[in-house]
Enzyme design. Structure first.
Site, PDB file in Angstrom:
ATOM      1  N   LYS A  54      -0.630  -4.234   7.894  1.00 15.68           N
ATOM      2  CA  LYS A  54       0.244  -3.632   7.983  1.00 15.68           C
ATOM      3  C   LYS A  54       0.338  -3.467   9.710  1.00 15.68           C
ATOM      4  CE  LYS A  54       0.396  -0.372   4.381  1.00 15.68           C
ATOM      5  NZ  LYS A  54       1.808  -0.540   3.700  1.00 15.68           N
TER       6      LYS A  54
ATOM      7  N   ARG B 281       0.569  -1.574  -7.644  1.00  9.26           N
ATOM      8  CA  ARG B 281       1.221  -2.005  -8.688  1.00  9.26           C
ATOM      9  C   ARG B 281       0.042  -2.782  -9.609  1.00  9.26           C
ATOM     10  NH1 ARG B 281       5.834  -5.331  -6.401  1.00  9.26           N
ATOM     11  NH2 ARG B 281       5.716  -3.448  -5.145  1.00  9.26           N
TER      12      ARG B 281
END
Length: 260
Positions: free
Chosen positions: A45, A122
């Site tokens: 990020k 996920r």
């Protein structure tokens, strides 16, 4: 394990159970994403994008809070067993990080080609719901996560996005949100239209969508459902993405969303 293997503190799956008051009933499981900090991994990020990622465990915090509230009040009114499954890991960066092009095998048995290490939630949630399907006898599984930044685009800052396997469960979640203040709005439960986004040449699926403009928050939830159904689970399932309500409107502070 692949997501958190680089961190100083190893990942873990914590399972808490309140036995309930009636025998022979199928249980209810609450499964929470507990990424204690999310660097993005190899798909690192930005400096500003990493700020606030201590909140990436908001799903696990909310499910634990809900579990404790129910346990202290004597369990579910139905008397069913109640389980809380916390998927805890740090998506760290280092020499042992998982990387793009890795192929991981989920607890469901499905193989996943990694095309985005910053789509890690996920992966751990899929293992969490697969654990429930294989080892806990449940008729309802609810997973909750700060799963996608696109959730805020889909349903805004004050409504979580939900996917449900049946219309009655979807309505129950909406009604409960209106009563508690933890409001939700349905996403698109259409695996036949969306699961092609995860097509892979090398594994059963990729972990991130090809087209980020095609209902990606709904797609992320359906990724989890694919692993759950692959385990042979046929009960009810509710997915909650609360990436924005976890901190809005408090800015840098957590709201406690989901405990209600």
């Amino acid at each position: 394990w692949g997501t958190g293997k680089c961190a100083t503190t190893p990942p873990c799956l914590a399972v808490l159970t309140h036995p309930g008051g009636a025998s022979g009933q199928k249980g209810v499981a609450l499964v929470g994403k507990g990424i204690t900090f999310d660097t993005g991994g190899a798909a690192l990020k930005s400096r500003d994008g990493m700020i606030g990622m201590k909140r990436d465990m908001g799903g696990a915090a909310g499910t634990l809070g809900a579990f404790l509230a129910l346990a202290k009040s004597g369990g579910l009114p139905s008397g069913q067993p109640l389980h809380c499954v916390l998927c805890i890991a740090e998506n760290a960066i280092g020499s042992k990080s998982f990387v793009q092009d890795d192929i991981l095998t989920g607890y469901s048995g499905l193989t996943v080609e990694i095309n985005n290490t910053d789509a890690e939630g996920r992966l751990i949630l899929s293992d969490g719901v697969s654990h429930v399907a294989k080892h806990l006898d449940c008729e309802l599984i609810v997973d909750m996560a700060t799963l996608t930044g696109a959730q805020g685009i889909s349903t805004g800052s004050h409504h979580g996005l939900i996917l449900a396997t049946d219309e009655a469960l979807e309505k129950e979640a909406i009604d409960a949100g209106l009563l508690s203040g933890d409001m939700v709005h349905p996403g698109i439960f259409a695996p036949e239209l969306l699961m092609h986004e995860f097509d892979s040449e090398f594994a059963d699926m990729r972990n991130s969508v090809k087209n980020r403009s095609n209902a990606q928050s709904s797609c992320a939830g359906l990724f989890i459902h694919r692993h759950l159904s692959s385990c042979g689970y046929t009960g009810r399932w509710l997915h909650i993405d609360m990436a924005f309500p976890v901190h809005e409107p408090l800015g840098d502070f957590a709201t406690g969303w989901g405990v209600g």
